[in-house]
Design a protein around this motif. Structure first.
Motif, mmCIF file in Angstrom:
data_model
loop_
_atom_site.group_PDB
_atom_site.id
_atom_site.type_symbol
_atom_site.label_atom_id
_atom_site.label_comp_id
_atom_site.label_asym_id
_atom_site.label_seq_id
_atom_site.Cartn_x
_atom_site.Cartn_y
_atom_site.Cartn_z
ATOM 1 N N THR A 290 -24.317 -42.932 18.888
ATOM 2 C CA THR A 290 -24.599 -42.113 20.080
ATOM 3 C C THR A 290 -23.376 -42.051 20.989
ATOM 4 O O THR A 290 -23.113 -41.010 21.611
ATOM 5 C CB THR A 290 -25.840 -42.664 20.827
ATOM 6 N N GLN B 30 -30.769 -37.691 21.309
ATOM 7 C CA GLN B 30 -31.665 -38.724 20.799
ATOM 8 C C GLN B 30 -32.914 -38.694 21.705
ATOM 9 O O GLN B 30 -32.782 -38.624 22.917
ATOM 10 C CB GLN B 30 -30.956 -40.084 20.865
ATOM 11 N N GLU C 73 -30.090 -38.146 15.852
ATOM 12 C CA GLU C 73 -31.371 -38.643 15.343
ATOM 13 C C GLU C 73 -32.499 -37.617 15.439
ATOM 14 O O GLU C 73 -33.540 -37.877 16.046
ATOM 15 C CB GLU C 73 -31.749 -39.943 16.059
HETATM 16 MG MG LIG Z 1 -28.001 -43.902 19.041
#
Ligand SMILES: [Mg+2]
Ligand SMILES: Nc1ncnc2c1ncn2[C@@H]1O[C@H](COP(=O)(O)OP(=O)(O)OP(=O)(O)O)[C@@H](O)[C@H]1O
Length: 285
Positions: free
Chosen positions: A63, A105, A197
């Motif tokens: 991330t 995410q 994700e």
């Molecule tokens: Mg992550």
């Protein structure tokens, strides 16, 4: 790649870094949070029409890498170029005009907007939750508004979401909300799509659908797919970059990465092909 022994090492490693056809290039990125290196000399690239996966255990830096590319986080060192133009001081709201779209995410839809309004919001260059209704209902000319709405509905239809167009996100199952977030990202017709994700919280079946959807996008854009679910990454990506403790520990085709011993070690000795069964369910929802 270490220990590959299959004749692709030098050429392949070079490809894993940079190539003339690259749209996105990230070179030697480093990010430190409170003395901890979240990213340490990370390089990768995405060419037009290529799906590149970024995998790695929790906390590997996926991330953070995504946030640097989006302009949420400034790196200590390193460069990012998109279509040979350096991105130095870019902000997330600059992405659309650069030709880059993203999903975050989690879900990140506007709760106070319907599904179709959320997708329309993907066309905006600067969107803040509070002003978006006013923007949509206000100073746009009604003709422009209608055109955006038609386009949003076409995307929703293409993604089998049209029946939900007038519902609010909270009323929809999580898997549908994730698809709406993808629809919103596609609204700006990006050349590069960044997905963090996208499969978290999806059922196996929904994940298969997502995989087919992403593969279909390949003809229109490059995709950087940050993901935990090995099945999805292995079946969808052209190349995969593996992060661990902020470093690239392997890069190559799905098959190459899958048989890389360092990758197996990073996943605590588990069979990488089985990792999807216990990763990714980390409840970022
Ligand atoms: Mg992550
Ligand atoms: N804003 C922040 N401040 C301090 N540390 C951070 C911050 N963001 C991330 N980190 C740390 O940086 C490291 C990398 O985190 P990151 O969220 O990028 O990992 P990840 O690979 O996305 O993990 P996950 O699979 O759980 O989403 C972790 O050790 C994390 O705790």
């Amino acid at each position: 790649m270490p220990g590959a022994g299959n004749g692709m090492t030098a050429a392949h490693t070079a490809r894993a870094l940079h190539d003339a056809s690259d749209e996105l290039r990230v070179s030697e990125l480093s990010v430190v949070f409170g003395g901890l290196a979240a990213l340490d000399g990370v390089s990768l690239s995405v060419a037009k029409g290529e799906i590149v996966g970024v995998i790695g255990p929790n906390g590997a830096g996926k991330t953070t890498l995504f946030n640097v590319i989006c302009g949420f986080v400034r790196p200590e060192t390193g460069t990012i170029t998109f279509r040979n133009k350096p991105l130095r001081h870019h902000q997330p709201h600059d992405l659309a005009k650069l030709g880059i779209a993203r999903t975050l995410q989690g879900v990140g839809l506007f709760r106070g907007l319907t599904v179709v309004e959320n997708v329309v919001a993907g066309a905006q260059r600067r969107v803040r939750a509070g002003i978006v209704s006013a923007v949509i209902g206000g100073w746009r000319s009604s003709r422009e508004e209608m055109a955006l709405r038609r386009r949003a509905l076409a995307i929703l239809e293409e993604m089998d979401l049209d029946e939900h167009a007038d519902r609010f996100p909270a009323a929809l199952p999580y898997g549908i909300q994730k698809r709406v977030a993808l629809a919103r990202a596609l609204m700006s017709d990006p050349d590069l799509l960044l997905l963090d994700e996208p499969a978290s919280g999806l059922s196996e079946h929904q994940m298969d659908d997502l995989g087919s959807m992403v593969r279909e996008l390949r003809s229109r854009m490059g995709v950087l797919l940050v993901e935990h679910h090995m099945d999805l990454v292995m079946s969808t990506c052209d190349r995969i970059v593996v992060l661990n403790f902020g470093r690239v520990i392997a890069a190559g085709t799905p098959a190459e990465v899958q048989r890389d011993p360092e990758v197996t070690t990073a996943y605590l000795g588990e069979d990488v092909s089985a990792v999807h069964q216990n990763a990714g369910d980390d409840g970022d929802a």
